[in-house]
Design an enzyme around this catalytic site. Structure first.
Site, PDB file in Angstrom:
ATOM      1  N   SER A  10      37.834  35.374  46.689  1.00 13.87           N
ATOM      2  CA  SER A  10      36.679  34.722  46.034  1.00 13.87           C
ATOM      3  C   SER A  10      36.602  33.107  46.361  1.00 13.87           C
ATOM      4  CB  SER A  10      36.878  34.865  44.599  1.00 13.87           C
ATOM      5  OG  SER A  10      36.037  33.984  43.710  1.00 13.87           O
ATOM      6  N   ASP A  37      30.876  33.825  43.653  1.00  8.62           N
ATOM      7  CA  ASP A  37      30.402  33.765  42.195  1.00  8.62           C
ATOM      8  C   ASP A  37      29.256  33.008  42.010  1.00  8.62           C
ATOM      9  OD1 ASP A  37      32.437  35.632  41.152  1.00  8.62           O
ATOM     10  OD2 ASP A  37      33.748  34.322  42.120  1.00  8.62           O
ATOM     11  N   MET A  39      27.064  31.606  38.968  1.00 10.68           N
ATOM     12  CA  MET A  39      27.104  31.421  37.399  1.00 10.68           C
ATOM     13  C   MET A  39      25.629  30.655  37.311  1.00 10.68           C
ATOM     14  SD  MET A  39      31.041  31.288  36.662  1.00 10.68           S
ATOM     15  CE  MET A  39      32.254  32.039  37.521  1.00 10.68           C
ATOM     16  N   HIS A  68      28.267  38.014  43.542  1.00  4.86           N
ATOM     17  CA  HIS A  68      28.559  38.439  42.271  1.00  4.86           C
ATOM     18  C   HIS A  68      27.669  37.480  41.203  1.00  4.86           C
ATOM     19  CE1 HIS A  68      31.845  39.046  38.605  1.00  4.86           C
ATOM     20  NE2 HIS A  68      30.661  39.506  38.210  1.00  4.86           N
ATOM     21  N   MET A  70      26.356  36.369  37.987  1.00  4.86           N
ATOM     22  CA  MET A  70      26.666  35.987  36.517  1.00  4.86           C
ATOM     23  C   MET A  70      25.664  35.346  36.120  1.00  4.86           C
ATOM     24  SD  MET A  70      30.791  35.701  36.731  1.00  4.86           S
ATOM     25  CE  MET A  70      30.687  35.549  38.505  1.00  4.86           C
ATOM     26  N   MET A 139      35.832  43.739  35.614  1.00  5.73           N
ATOM     27  CA  MET A 139      36.258  42.304  35.387  1.00  5.73           C
ATOM     28  C   MET A 139      37.637  42.532  34.571  1.00  5.73           C
ATOM     29  SD  MET A 139      33.694  40.266  36.853  1.00  5.73           S
ATOM     30  CE  MET A 139      34.862  38.783  35.889  1.00  5.73           C
ATOM     31  N   GLY A 147      41.081  31.386  38.061  1.00  4.37           N
ATOM     32  CA  GLY A 147      42.362  30.938  37.808  1.00  4.37           C
ATOM     33  C   GLY A 147      42.801  31.535  36.440  1.00  4.37           C
ATOM     34  N   ASP A 177      38.248  42.245  39.574  1.00  6.31           N
ATOM     35  CA  ASP A 177      38.066  40.604  39.761  1.00  6.31           C
ATOM     36  C   ASP A 177      38.550  40.011  38.411  1.00  6.31           C
ATOM     37  OD1 ASP A 177      36.896  38.441  40.445  1.00  6.31           O
ATOM     38  OD2 ASP A 177      34.675  38.981  40.170  1.00  6.31           O
TER      39      ASP A 177
END
Ligand code: DX5
Ligand code: ZN
Length: 221
Positions: A10, A37, A39, A68, A70, A139, A147, A177
């Site tokens: 990722s 990712d 977002m 992904h 979001m 998830m 992290g 993930d």
């Protein structure tokens, strides 16, 4: 080596000032795909990258690119991500106005359609749509940040998804993930996940070595 297990870096935990170098390391490590990712500061509190960055990444690598999303109402951006060069689009059901219609749109773009389940999203909520999916992303942290620690016990959900697939006669790859490292990777693989997304565990230190360590951690499962 477990040939069926895929390590998916990722990029969120990479150094964005030297992205091209970071991506080269992922290629050197023998990975096939990158997890991106996206977002929007709305569906999740954080803001990350969008199609502009992904387009630049696409020009630098032949790796498969999984976005992904979001993002609230991801249907508004599918064409943009396709144009940017992604190969898969993973969406959250609760973010969509009309989930199945959005899945059809993704497939029409000749892109792999994946569904992501937040930790609080029950498996029964995908009972009627799972047959349309080409990837299930479970998830293992609350989406929003890299992290974070793995949520203990979430393996049960992986097993539940596998049982649902068995019931319906489906075989769809299960990806996890969040918080995946050499300690948690064996747990999710034992439960049936075959694709492991990892950010922090890969981009902290030596990427090639970290990918190797992750592979090694699941070798004998
Ligand atoms: C979290 C993202 C993850 C994240 C994983 O919302 O979806 O892809 O980058 O990062 P680590 O492996 O650091 O938990
Ligand atoms: Zn992700």
């Amino acid at each position: 080596m477990r040939e069926d297990i895929e390590i998916v870096p990722s990029l969120l935990s990479a150094d964005f000032a030297i992205l091209a170098e970071e991506i080269k390391k992922v290629e050197e490590a023998g990975c096939k795909r990158l997890h991106l990712d996206v977002m929007d500061g709305n569906f999740v509190p954080n803001i990350t990258m969008g199609p502009v960055i992904i387009e630049s990444i696409r020009r630098r690598t032949k790796l498969l690119l999984d976005a992904h999303l979001m993002v609230q109402e991801p249907e508004r951006y599918l064409d943009d991500f396709k144009r940017a060069g992604v190969n898969s689009i993973i969406i959250h059901q609760e973010a969509c106005c009309n989930f199945l219609k959005t899945v059809q749109q993704i497939k029409k773009l000749d892109t792999v359609a994946g569904i992501a389940l937040r930790p609080g999203t029950p498996v029964k909520s995908i009972k009627d749509v799972i047959q349309e999916m080409e990837l299930i992303l479970i998830m293992t942290v609350e989406p929003g940040f890299g992290g974070q620690p793995y949520m203990a016990g979430i393996e049960k959900k992986i097993i539940e998804v596998r049982n649902l697939m068995k019931e319906k006669g489906l075989e769809i790859p299960i990806e996890v993930d969040g918080g995946i490292n050499t300690e948690t990777a064996p747990l999710v693989v034992k439960a049936g996940a075959t694709r492991l997304v990892a950010g922090h565990a890969i981009f902290t230190g030596d990427v090639v070595e970290n990918v190797e360590k992750l592979r090694h951690s699941v070798e004998s499962i």
